[in-house]
Design a protein around this motif. Structure first.
Motif, mmCIF file in Angstrom:
data_model
loop_
_atom_site.group_PDB
_atom_site.id
_atom_site.type_symbol
_atom_site.label_atom_id
_atom_site.label_comp_id
_atom_site.label_asym_id
_atom_site.label_seq_id
_atom_site.Cartn_x
_atom_site.Cartn_y
_atom_site.Cartn_z
ATOM 1 N N THR A 1 32.628 34.099 34.948
ATOM 2 C CA THR A 1 31.877 33.060 34.242
ATOM 3 C C THR A 1 31.120 32.180 35.234
ATOM 4 O O THR A 1 31.547 32.033 36.380
ATOM 5 N N PRO A 2 30.016 31.587 34.816
ATOM 6 C CA PRO A 2 29.266 30.695 35.705
ATOM 7 C C PRO A 2 29.964 29.346 35.831
ATOM 8 O O PRO A 2 29.481 28.325 35.363
ATOM 9 N N ASN A 3 31.130 29.386 36.434
ATOM 10 C CA ASN A 3 31.970 28.193 36.513
ATOM 11 C C ASN A 3 32.045 27.721 37.965
ATOM 12 O O ASN A 3 32.597 28.413 38.827
ATOM 13 N N THR A 4 31.515 26.565 38.236
ATOM 14 C CA THR A 4 31.407 26.088 39.618
ATOM 15 C C THR A 4 32.729 25.593 40.187
ATOM 16 O O THR A 4 32.809 25.334 41.386
ATOM 17 N N ILE A 5 33.753 25.481 39.389
ATOM 18 C CA ILE A 5 35.017 24.960 39.914
ATOM 19 C C ILE A 5 35.891 26.059 40.509
ATOM 20 O O ILE A 5 36.917 25.770 41.119
ATOM 21 N N VAL A 6 35.499 27.329 40.355
ATOM 22 C CA VAL A 6 36.314 28.448 40.831
ATOM 23 C C VAL A 6 36.192 28.601 42.348
ATOM 24 O O VAL A 6 35.096 28.597 42.898
ATOM 25 N N ASN A 7 37.335 28.744 43.009
ATOM 26 C CA ASN A 7 37.362 28.938 44.457
ATOM 27 C C ASN A 7 37.364 30.413 44.860
ATOM 28 O O ASN A 7 36.741 30.792 45.846
ATOM 29 N N ILE A 8 38.103 31.225 44.112
ATOM 30 C CA ILE A 8 38.188 32.655 44.402
ATOM 31 C C ILE A 8 37.961 33.427 43.104
ATOM 32 O O ILE A 8 38.631 33.167 42.102
ATOM 33 N N THR A 9 37.036 34.368 43.139
ATOM 34 C CA THR A 9 36.757 35.202 41.974
ATOM 35 C C THR A 9 37.145 36.641 42.277
ATOM 36 O O THR A 9 36.678 37.221 43.267
ATOM 37 N N LEU A 10 37.998 37.208 41.434
ATOM 38 C CA LEU A 10 38.357 38.619 41.534
ATOM 39 C C LEU A 10 37.685 39.311 40.352
ATOM 40 O O LEU A 10 38.191 39.281 39.230
ATOM 41 N N ALA A 11 36.527 39.888 40.614
ATOM 42 C CA ALA A 11 35.700 40.463 39.543
ATOM 43 C C ALA A 11 36.150 41.884 39.232
ATOM 44 O O ALA A 11 35.520 42.868 39.638
ATOM 45 N N ALA A 12 37.263 41.981 38.516
ATOM 46 C CA ALA A 12 37.817 43.284 38.148
ATOM 47 C C ALA A 12 38.733 43.100 36.953
ATOM 48 O O ALA A 12 39.128 41.975 36.620
ATOM 49 N N LYS A 13 39.065 44.202 36.301
ATOM 50 C CA LYS A 13 40.007 44.130 35.203
ATOM 51 C C LYS A 13 41.370 43.695 35.718
ATOM 52 O O LYS A 13 41.784 44.089 36.811
ATOM 53 N N ALA A 14 42.058 42.900 34.918
ATOM 54 C CA ALA A 14 43.357 42.379 35.336
ATOM 55 C C ALA A 14 44.349 43.505 35.604
ATOM 56 O O ALA A 14 45.147 43.434 36.542
ATOM 57 N N GLY A 15 44.301 44.551 34.773
ATOM 58 C CA GLY A 15 45.231 45.656 34.938
ATOM 59 C C GLY A 15 45.035 46.411 36.236
ATOM 60 O O GLY A 15 45.948 47.092 36.715
ATOM 61 N N VAL A 16 43.860 46.295 36.831
ATOM 62 C CA VAL A 16 43.566 46.944 38.101
ATOM 63 C C VAL A 16 43.959 46.054 39.274
ATOM 64 O O VAL A 16 44.600 46.501 40.238
ATOM 65 N N VAL A 17 43.583 44.785 39.194
ATOM 66 C CA VAL A 17 43.745 43.909 40.353
ATOM 67 C C VAL A 17 45.101 43.196 40.407
ATOM 68 O O VAL A 17 45.626 42.936 41.494
ATOM 69 N N MET A 18 45.709 42.909 39.259
ATOM 70 C CA MET A 18 46.944 42.132 39.262
ATOM 71 C C MET A 18 48.105 42.827 39.976
ATOM 72 O O MET A 18 48.833 42.183 40.750
ATOM 73 N N PRO A 19 48.362 44.127 39.731
ATOM 74 C CA PRO A 19 49.469 44.767 40.456
ATOM 75 C C PRO A 19 49.309 44.669 41.976
ATOM 76 O O PRO A 19 50.281 44.403 42.695
ATOM 77 N N ALA A 20 48.081 44.869 42.468
ATOM 78 C CA ALA A 20 47.838 44.782 43.907
ATOM 79 C C ALA A 20 48.036 43.357 44.410
ATOM 80 O O ALA A 20 48.657 43.125 45.463
ATOM 81 N N LEU A 21 47.530 42.390 43.655
ATOM 82 C CA LEU A 21 47.655 40.986 44.051
ATOM 83 C C LEU A 21 49.119 40.550 44.079
ATOM 84 O O LEU A 21 49.579 39.943 45.066
ATOM 85 N N ILE A 22 49.853 40.860 43.028
ATOM 86 C CA ILE A 22 51.239 40.404 42.938
ATOM 87 C C ILE A 22 52.112 41.088 43.987
ATOM 88 O O ILE A 22 53.016 40.471 44.562
ATOM 89 N N LYS A 23 51.845 42.357 44.265
ATOM 90 C CA LYS A 23 52.603 43.050 45.312
ATOM 91 C C LYS A 23 52.391 42.363 46.655
ATOM 92 O O LYS A 23 53.349 42.157 47.430
ATOM 93 N N GLN A 24 51.152 41.979 46.935
ATOM 94 C CA GLN A 24 50.840 41.279 48.175
ATOM 95 C C GLN A 24 51.537 39.913 48.238
ATOM 96 O O GLN A 24 52.117 39.539 49.250
ATOM 97 N N VAL A 25 51.496 39.186 47.122
ATOM 98 C CA VAL A 25 52.124 37.861 47.083
ATOM 99 C C VAL A 25 53.625 37.958 47.334
ATOM 100 O O VAL A 25 54.186 37.214 48.133
ATOM 101 N N MET A 26 54.287 38.887 46.654
ATOM 102 C CA MET A 26 55.739 39.009 46.791
ATOM 103 C C MET A 26 56.130 39.487 48.174
ATOM 104 O O MET A 26 57.166 39.085 48.710
ATOM 105 N N THR A 27 55.292 40.314 48.794
ATOM 106 C CA THR A 27 55.561 40.753 50.164
ATOM 107 C C THR A 27 55.456 39.586 51.132
ATOM 108 O O THR A 27 56.310 39.411 52.019
ATOM 109 N N LEU A 28 54.426 38.769 50.952
ATOM 110 C CA LEU A 28 54.223 37.624 51.839
ATOM 111 C C LEU A 28 55.268 36.532 51.606
ATOM 112 O O LEU A 28 55.636 35.802 52.531
ATOM 113 N N TYR A 29 55.740 36.407 50.353
ATOM 114 C CA TYR A 29 56.655 35.313 50.019
ATOM 115 C C TYR A 29 58.122 35.700 50.172
ATOM 116 O O TYR A 29 58.998 34.857 50.030
ATOM 117 N N SER A 30 58.394 36.963 50.440
ATOM 118 C CA SER A 30 59.802 37.403 50.523
ATOM 119 C C SER A 30 60.454 36.940 51.832
ATOM 120 O O SER A 30 59.777 36.571 52.770
#
Length: 268
Positions: free
Chosen positions: A239-268
């Protein structure tokens, strides 16, 4: 998993993961886009079949129910049929996995949805519903919750069949309606207060599958931003939203598993 993404998107995912792993308080808002990936039509999609001559906006109102309760109830029973066999997609599963992981860490995840399906619950998440629940019913007059006496107490759905016959309240004999927030109605107070508090105190606000332009839910991202939070948007059509800092322009089902795996690896 990252290999499935473009180099530019991989870089954005890695940046978002580092940000999320460095913060404790995360607020997540999901919208129609995440459910659409499970095959659930969005509310504003053109109606089909017997309902093609109706607009959703003309049926989902208190006035419409008062004028023709049978018509509105039949439409919702039809919608329930469309949703009944749908299952969570990888984005729902990833969010549930992250929530469960957070229970053993110091991260606080608040998951809020504008969707009325129960796909988040099916995946194992705890979620705040801003717009009600398609599978819950209540009286249109006294607002008492209605539950089919034939179902077990453990069921997450109030509807065990798709009969279009109107139901009446055992307390006041008023007609039973879906426990959905219709046009012209206010959001449930407790759910909205919880959502506002989470947004106001979060360090990162994530918008998934929603435009972040429709109020009052869009105000949550604004509230988070005003209180110093970073904003991440996950949407194949940003969306043309100026308050966004990071945009992941992809379907959630594609990008979320990769993102969450990275987060849990870094936070473990």
């Amino acid at each position: 998993m990252l290999a499935e993404l473009s180099p530019a998107l991989i870089a954005e995912v890695q940046g978002a993961a580092k940000l999320l792993a460095s913060k404790q308080r995360i607020c997540i808002l999901t919208g129609a886009g995440i459910s659409a990936e499970s095959g659930i039509p969005t509310f504003r999609d053109k109606q089909t079949g017997l309902w093609q001559n109706y607009r959703a906006e003309d049926l989902a109102t208190p006035d419409a129910f008062a004028r023709d309760p049978k018509l509105v109830w039949s439409w919702y029973q039809w919608r329930r049929k469309l949703v009944a066999d749908k299952t969570p997609n990888p984005a729902h599963d990833a969010l549930a996995q992250w929530q469960q992981h957070a229970e053993s860490t110091y991260q606080q995840l608040t998951l809020i949805t504008q969707n009325v399906d129960n796909l988040h619950e099916q995946a194992g998440s705890t979620v705040i519903h801003l717009h009600g629940n398609l599978w819950h019913n209540r009286c249109s007059q006294c607002e008492a919750p209605y539950q089919d006496k034939s179902e077990g107490a453990s069921s997450s759905k109030d509807v065990t069949n798709f009969d279009e016959a109107l139901l009446t309240c055992q307390h006041c004999a008023g007609y039973i309606r879906p426990d959905i927030v219709w046009f012209g109605e206010t959001l449930p107070l407790q759910a909205w207060q919880t959502a506002e508090e989470a947004a106001a105190h979060c360090e990162v606000f994530i918008s998934i599958g929603t435009s972040s332009l429709v109020y009052p839910a869009a105000g949550l991202a604004q509230l988070a931003k005003q209180n110093g939070a970073k904003i991440i948007e996950i949407n194949p059509d940003p969306t043309p939203n100026t308050i966004v800092n990071i945009t992941l322009a992809a379907k959630a089902g594609v990008v979320m598993p990769a993102l969450i795996k990275q987060v849990m690896t870094l936070y473990s």
